[in-house]
Design a protein around this motif. Structure first.
Motif, PDB file in Angstrom:
ATOM      1  N   GLU A 176       0.863  -1.195   0.000  1.00  0.00           N
ATOM      2  CA  GLU A 176       0.000   0.000   0.000  1.00  0.00           C
ATOM      3  C   GLU A 176       0.891   1.233   0.000  1.00  0.00           C
ATOM      4  O   GLU A 176       0.441   2.329   0.306  1.00  0.00           O
ATOM      5  CB  GLU A 176      -0.907   0.011   1.240  1.00  0.00           C
ATOM      6  N   SER A 198      -3.155  -3.553   4.747  1.00  0.00           N
ATOM      7  CA  SER A 198      -4.612  -3.575   4.570  1.00  0.00           C
ATOM      8  C   SER A 198      -4.959  -5.015   4.192  1.00  0.00           C
ATOM      9  O   SER A 198      -4.076  -5.776   3.830  1.00  0.00           O
ATOM     10  CB  SER A 198      -5.059  -2.631   3.454  1.00  0.00           C
ATOM     11  N   GLN A 200      -6.150  -6.008   1.582  1.00  0.00           N
ATOM     12  CA  GLN A 200      -6.454  -5.874   0.156  1.00  0.00           C
ATOM     13  C   GLN A 200      -6.577  -7.204  -0.595  1.00  0.00           C
ATOM     14  O   GLN A 200      -7.589  -7.483  -1.213  1.00  0.00           O
ATOM     15  CB  GLN A 200      -5.394  -4.991  -0.516  1.00  0.00           C
ATOM     16  N   LYS A 203      -9.365  -9.645   0.622  1.00  0.00           N
ATOM     17  CA  LYS A 203     -10.760  -9.314   0.263  1.00  0.00           C
ATOM     18  C   LYS A 203     -11.019  -9.575  -1.209  1.00  0.00           C
ATOM     19  O   LYS A 203     -12.110 -10.000  -1.585  1.00  0.00           O
ATOM     20  CB  LYS A 203     -11.138  -7.895   0.691  1.00  0.00           C
ATOM     21  N   ARG A 222       1.005   0.290   9.221  1.00  0.00           N
ATOM     22  CA  ARG A 222       1.895   0.882   8.209  1.00  0.00           C
ATOM     23  C   ARG A 222       3.017   1.608   8.908  1.00  0.00           C
ATOM     24  O   ARG A 222       2.779   2.464   9.757  1.00  0.00           O
ATOM     25  CB  ARG A 222       1.122   1.851   7.307  1.00  0.00           C
ATOM     26  N   GLN A 236      -9.859   0.472   9.461  1.00  0.00           N
ATOM     27  CA  GLN A 236     -10.550   0.836   8.228  1.00  0.00           C
ATOM     28  C   GLN A 236     -11.893   0.127   8.190  1.00  0.00           C
ATOM     29  O   GLN A 236     -11.987  -1.031   8.607  1.00  0.00           O
ATOM     30  CB  GLN A 236      -9.782   0.336   7.010  1.00  0.00           C
ATOM     31  N   HIS A 440      -2.329   4.182  -6.737  1.00  0.00           N
ATOM     32  CA  HIS A 440      -3.237   3.714  -5.686  1.00  0.00           C
ATOM     33  C   HIS A 440      -2.631   2.454  -5.069  1.00  0.00           C
ATOM     34  O   HIS A 440      -2.034   2.488  -4.014  1.00  0.00           O
ATOM     35  CB  HIS A 440      -4.620   3.475  -6.280  1.00  0.00           C
ATOM     36  N   HIS A 441      -2.799   1.336  -5.708  1.00  0.00           N
ATOM     37  CA  HIS A 441      -2.015   0.137  -5.403  1.00  0.00           C
ATOM     38  C   HIS A 441      -2.002  -0.718  -6.662  1.00  0.00           C
ATOM     39  O   HIS A 441      -2.745  -0.415  -7.603  1.00  0.00           O
ATOM     40  CB  HIS A 441      -2.527  -0.604  -4.159  1.00  0.00           C
ATOM     41  N   SER A 477      -9.739   5.384   0.179  1.00  0.00           N
ATOM     42  CA  SER A 477      -9.644   5.148  -1.255  1.00  0.00           C
ATOM     43  C   SER A 477     -10.174   3.774  -1.599  1.00  0.00           C
ATOM     44  O   SER A 477     -10.294   2.904  -0.742  1.00  0.00           O
ATOM     45  CB  SER A 477      -8.207   5.178  -1.769  1.00  0.00           C
ATOM     46  N   GLY A 478     -10.394   3.612  -2.873  1.00  0.00           N
ATOM     47  CA  GLY A 478     -10.818   2.312  -3.366  1.00  0.00           C
ATOM     48  C   GLY A 478     -10.688   2.287  -4.867  1.00  0.00           C
ATOM     49  O   GLY A 478     -10.205   3.251  -5.477  1.00  0.00           O
ATOM     50  N   SER A 479     -11.109   1.195  -5.449  1.00  0.00           N
ATOM     51  CA  SER A 479     -11.051   1.081  -6.911  1.00  0.00           C
ATOM     52  C   SER A 479     -11.841  -0.125  -7.373  1.00  0.00           C
ATOM     53  O   SER A 479     -12.174  -1.013  -6.583  1.00  0.00           O
ATOM     54  CB  SER A 479      -9.595   0.930  -7.379  1.00  0.00           C
ATOM     55  N   ARG A 481     -11.132  -3.333  -9.435  1.00  0.00           N
ATOM     56  CA  ARG A 481      -9.829  -4.002  -9.527  1.00  0.00           C
ATOM     57  C   ARG A 481      -9.564  -4.614 -10.883  1.00  0.00           C
ATOM     58  O   ARG A 481     -10.478  -4.825 -11.690  1.00  0.00           O
ATOM     59  CB  ARG A 481      -9.741  -5.136  -8.484  1.00  0.00           C
ATOM     60  N   GLY A 522     -13.908  -2.210  -4.480  1.00  0.00           N
ATOM     61  CA  GLY A 522     -14.252  -1.893  -3.099  1.00  0.00           C
ATOM     62  C   GLY A 522     -13.640  -0.597  -2.637  1.00  0.00           C
ATOM     63  O   GLY A 522     -13.292   0.273  -3.445  1.00  0.00           O
ATOM     64  N   PHE A 523     -13.505  -0.533  -1.326  1.00  0.00           N
ATOM     65  CA  PHE A 523     -13.099   0.732  -0.713  1.00  0.00           C
ATOM     66  C   PHE A 523     -12.604   0.470   0.689  1.00  0.00           C
ATOM     67  O   PHE A 523     -12.915  -0.566   1.286  1.00  0.00           O
ATOM     68  CB  PHE A 523     -14.304   1.681  -0.643  1.00  0.00           C
ATOM     69  N   ALA A 524     -11.844   1.414   1.218  1.00  0.00           N
ATOM     70  CA  ALA A 524     -11.498   1.390   2.641  1.00  0.00           C
ATOM     71  C   ALA A 524     -11.584   2.802   3.189  1.00  0.00           C
ATOM     72  O   ALA A 524     -10.969   3.723   2.653  1.00  0.00           O
ATOM     73  CB  ALA A 524     -10.098   0.828   2.841  1.00  0.00           C
TER      74      ALA A 524
HETATM   75  N1  ASP Z   1      -6.617  -1.360   0.347  1.00  0.00           N
HETATM   76  C1  ASP Z   1      -6.895   0.007  -0.022  1.00  0.00           C
HETATM   77  C2  ASP Z   1      -6.358   0.949   1.036  1.00  0.00           C
HETATM   78  O1  ASP Z   1      -6.096   0.555   2.147  1.00  0.00           O
HETATM   79  C3  ASP Z   1      -8.344   0.279  -0.160  1.00  0.00           C
HETATM   80  C4  ASP Z   1      -8.964  -0.374  -1.317  1.00  0.00           C
HETATM   81  O2  ASP Z   1      -8.445  -0.280  -2.427  1.00  0.00           O
HETATM   82  O3  ASP Z   1     -10.035  -0.956  -1.117  1.00  0.00           O
HETATM   83  O4  ASP Z   1      -6.234   2.132   0.782  1.00  0.00           O
END
Ligand code: ASP
Length: 579
Positions: A176, A198, A200, A203, A222, A236, A440-441, A477-479, A481, A522-524
């Motif tokens: 992340e 996370s 990530q 999920k 982190r 989160q 983002h990731h 944030s989220g996206s 995927r 999704g999102f966090a």
């Molecule tokens: N894992 C991401 C974060 O912690 C959130 C996500 O993309 O759902 O920011």
């Protein structure tokens, strides 16, 4: 209730007059009037005044003389009305007091290092004695508010069919963008778990497993520098949906935000929240988490000054400015220039339009009539210019905008401005390392068709990532995927990983994505940030029970500590002295 107490302190109101009650709590204050002793007995619900009269109970009076602040007491007595002149209209219990028959010191307290009603206690002292600090009204309110919000979120997620699933805390690194906290493994010396940045990947994998809608109030770890909105560990609201549209994710978060506001008895912000493309946010606000409670938008002058005689403007890739409703003095301009330089500007050019219509500026003489015309400065304003690369201009003007919004009191603090920032770039160029990194990731999807750009023009690939912003804070944030193994592999390659590294780090994920992955996203949402803002606090430490200090330690327990060599040896670890 039980043998300790019949009611909580704040519940002893006028309807109780005539009752004989047992009460327990802390001595918030004791006033000894020679004969009569008054004690304010406190718990989290409030204060009730105890009156200890030697004529009524000589034993209780003897005990009362020993009472000091923060002693724990149990008292039994009769609720009576206060004399009219003694009524305290500011307290729910202010019409009554308890005439004490029996008084017991349940436990004692050493003199406190600070008084609980003292203001501006130094933060290190507060954290060193956090158990006392948590007794204050402020901290009681904040932690209870936090619990109310988390409960409301859980109820909402549950009502929407999200399944709460626990994912591991001892796991493999999840990128992340921060450093990992590592945990050595005794059974396999030299091997380490990482604490999750996370959940990530778990999920995403749960979507492949058919769970459809997952959520968790997940703790994330982190290793990054601590700040007002950052701790090493935080929670989160983590969620993921299968077969989603971006709007499904947005509506879910808007529902969780609404449920939280309602649980606190506050009017929720109107939903759906507005959407602002990343490029527009950077252009107008110089930030991807703009505070929308005030204007002071950045304006572009690149075109207007392209042919300028002022070389700095003519040659800079980008020229933008802030139009500030104020006639700044020289000293103020100097200070603003210093701020601009701290943020990386080479200088700060300005045009001051005085009330008397004079233009004060060392650069005015280089600007043509038509250039000045195009800038249309009104009397009583100052234009502040930065000319540089796009990213420097955005960063500096964004920082100045925030600072001036605050200093000039432009922010309307009665407003709650939520927004979705959308259309982030998929990659960012890392100047110092001369390579692409993810913005983002690495699991973030991209606009249909943009797969082609992964290799040919990574900088212009637009992602399906989004951020939620509230009053200038990024809440999360989220996206949507990547759910195709081949595309995932290409993105990881574009980030500079060799196929061996990809296999070693993410082989399991690529395998999962080859076995019937549904589209998912999704999102966090950062719980502490969200709760801090709801509580009106500007530092998340104020809503965390036992936070770390800015230097990353925990003053009450003294963590972190060194570990005996023998324990380290068992883990196969040797420490080297820091230099
Ligand atoms: N894992 C991401 C974060 O912690 C959130 C996500 O993309 O759902 O920011």
């Amino acid at each position: 209730m039980n043998e300790w107490r019949d009611l909580r302190c704040g519940e002893v109101t006028a309807e109780r007059v005539g009752e004989r009650l047992t009460l327990a709590g802390w001595a918030a204050r004791r006033r000894d009037h020679g004969g009569l002793v008054f004690v304010d007995l406190r718990d989290h619900t409030g204060l009730i005044q105890l009156v200890i009269n030697p004529e009524r109970s000589p034993e209780a009076a003897t005990v009362a003389h020993e009472v000091r602040n923060e002693f724990v007491l149990r008292a039994r007595g009769e609720v009576v009305r206060r004399a009219p002149e003694a009524v305290n209209p500011n307290l729910p219990t202010g019409e009554v007091e308890v005439q004490v028959d029996e008084l017991e010191i349940v436990s004692r307290s050493e003199p406190l290092p600070f008084q609980l009603d003292e203001e501006n206690v130094d933060e290190n002292t507060r954290l060193r004695y956090r158990y006392l600090d948590l007794r204050t009204d402020r901290m009681q309110r904040n932690l209870r508010l936090s619990a109310t919000v988390v409960a409301a979120i859980r109820r909402f997620m549950d009502s929407q069919g999200f399944v709460d699933i626990w994912t591991p805390n001892l796991t493999k690194a999840t990128p992340e963008g921060a450093r990992d906290f590592l945990v050595p493994v005794r059974l396999q010396p030299g091997h380490f778990f990482a604490l999750p940045q996370s959940p990530q990947l778990f999920k995403q994998i749960l979507m492949v497993s058919g769970f459809d809608r997952y959520y968790q109030i997940a703790v994330c770890f982190r290793d990054e520098d601590l700040r007002a909105d950052r701790q090493f560990e935080f929670r989160q609201l983590d969620l993921e949906l299968a077969f989603p549209t971006r709007d499904d994710v947005f509506r879910t978060l808007e529902g969780a935000v609404t449920a939280s506001f309602e649980a606190l008895g506050r009017t929720p912000p109107s939903a759906p929240f507005r959407q602002i493309p990343f490029d527009e946010a950077m252009l107008r606000y110089g930030s991807d988490k703009p505070d929308l409670r005030f204007g002071l938008e950045i304006e572009d002058a690149t075109e207007v000054t392209r042919g300028s005689e002022f070389g700095v403007f003519a040659n800079a890739p980008v020229v933008r400015f802030l139009r500030v409703p104020r006639e700044f003095s020289r000293a103020e301009l100097q200070r603003l220039e210093d701020v601009a330089k701290e943020w990386g500007a080479k200088g700060l050019a300005y045009l001051v339009y005085a009330e008397n219509r004079e233009v004060r500026s060392p650069i005015a003489k280089f600007l043509s009539e038509s250039e000045l015309e195009a800038l249309h400065g009104e009397p009583g304003t100052t234009l502040l210019f930065v000319a540089d690369t796009k990213s420097v201009v955005e960063r500096v003007l964004g920082a100045l905008r925030s600072q001036l919004g605050d200093e000039l009191d432009l922010i309307d603090r009665s407003r709650d401005e939520f927004a979705w920032i959308v259309d982030f770039p998929l990659f960012e160029w890392k100047e110092d390392e001369q390579r692409w990194t993810f913005s983002h990731h690495p699991f973030t999807g991209m606009l249909p068709g943009h797969e082609e750009l992964i290799e040919s023009d990574p900088g212009s690939a637009v992602s399906l990532a989004y951020d939620l912003v509230w009053n200038g804070w990024e809440l999360g944030s989220g996206s949507i995927r990547i759910h195709r193994s081949d595309i995932q592999q290409r993105v990881l390659r574009a980030l500079g990983l060799s196929d061996e590294e990809i296999q070693e780090k993410f082989g399991f994920l690529l395998e999962v994505m080859r076995m019937g992955p549904p589209p998912h996203g999704g999102f966090a949402l950062g719980i502490e940030r969200f709760v801090a803002l709801l509580a009106g606090e500007s530092n998340i430490r104020e809503i965390v029970a036992f936070p770390k200090t800015a230097s990353g330690s925990e003053p009450m327990t003294g963590a972190p500590t060194t570990i005996p060599e023998s324990v380290l040896a068992e883990l196969g670890i040797r420490t080297i002295a820091p230099n």
